[in-house]
Motif scaffolding. Sequence first.
Motif, mmCIF file in Angstrom:
data_model
loop_
_atom_site.group_PDB
_atom_site.id
_atom_site.type_symbol
_atom_site.label_atom_id
_atom_site.label_comp_id
_atom_site.label_asym_id
_atom_site.label_seq_id
_atom_site.Cartn_x
_atom_site.Cartn_y
_atom_site.Cartn_z
ATOM 1 N N UNK A 137 0.834 -1.199 0.000
ATOM 2 C CA UNK A 137 0.000 0.000 0.000
ATOM 3 C C UNK A 137 0.872 1.253 0.000
ATOM 4 N N UNK A 138 0.404 2.313 -0.612
ATOM 5 C CA UNK A 138 1.186 3.557 -0.669
ATOM 6 C C UNK A 138 1.444 4.121 0.730
ATOM 7 N N UNK A 139 2.580 4.764 0.884
ATOM 8 C CA UNK A 139 2.964 5.389 2.151
ATOM 9 C C UNK A 139 3.211 6.873 1.926
ATOM 10 N N UNK A 140 3.048 7.631 2.997
ATOM 11 C CA UNK A 140 3.397 9.052 2.963
ATOM 12 C C UNK A 140 4.596 9.237 3.895
ATOM 13 N N UNK A 141 5.323 10.312 3.707
ATOM 14 C CA UNK A 141 6.531 10.548 4.486
ATOM 15 C C UNK A 141 6.268 10.474 5.996
ATOM 16 N N UNK A 170 6.884 7.406 8.343
ATOM 17 C CA UNK A 170 8.222 7.006 8.759
ATOM 18 C C UNK A 170 8.757 7.826 9.925
ATOM 19 N N UNK A 171 8.004 8.798 10.398
ATOM 20 C CA UNK A 171 8.494 9.710 11.432
ATOM 21 C C UNK A 171 8.819 9.001 12.746
ATOM 22 N N UNK A 231 12.938 7.127 16.551
ATOM 23 C CA UNK A 231 13.540 6.102 17.398
ATOM 24 C C UNK A 231 14.997 5.877 17.005
ATOM 25 N N UNK A 232 15.269 5.696 15.717
ATOM 26 C CA UNK A 232 16.638 5.432 15.255
ATOM 27 C C UNK A 232 17.586 6.586 15.569
#
Length: 104
Positions: free
Chosen positions: A14-18, A21-22, A27-28
Amino acid sequence: MIRDGGRQYRLEVRPRVLGDFMTGAWWHSTSPRSHFMRSLVCSRVTEDGGRVTLSGRRLTSTAADGTRRERELGADEEVLAAYREWFGIELDRVPVVRRRGGDA
């Protein structure tokens, strides 16, 4: 993908928006348990579709077919040469991980 009788990955198409990933990016970039907070990592895709990664002093070359070669770099000069040759980064000293509060 199933490996050793257990599911390893679940792929979603499914498509993702930026914004999706926030949380992971936060966390990283902040967790003391994150590899990126404990070690310097520099990585890039190579022209042949492989990847080269310098993580701390470990240089890993991964070919497009998945074949990996790893070696531990010793002297600072080797590390500086790897940054220069593989990533085009000229440094006068080997970088170190900054701890919270700005300590090196």
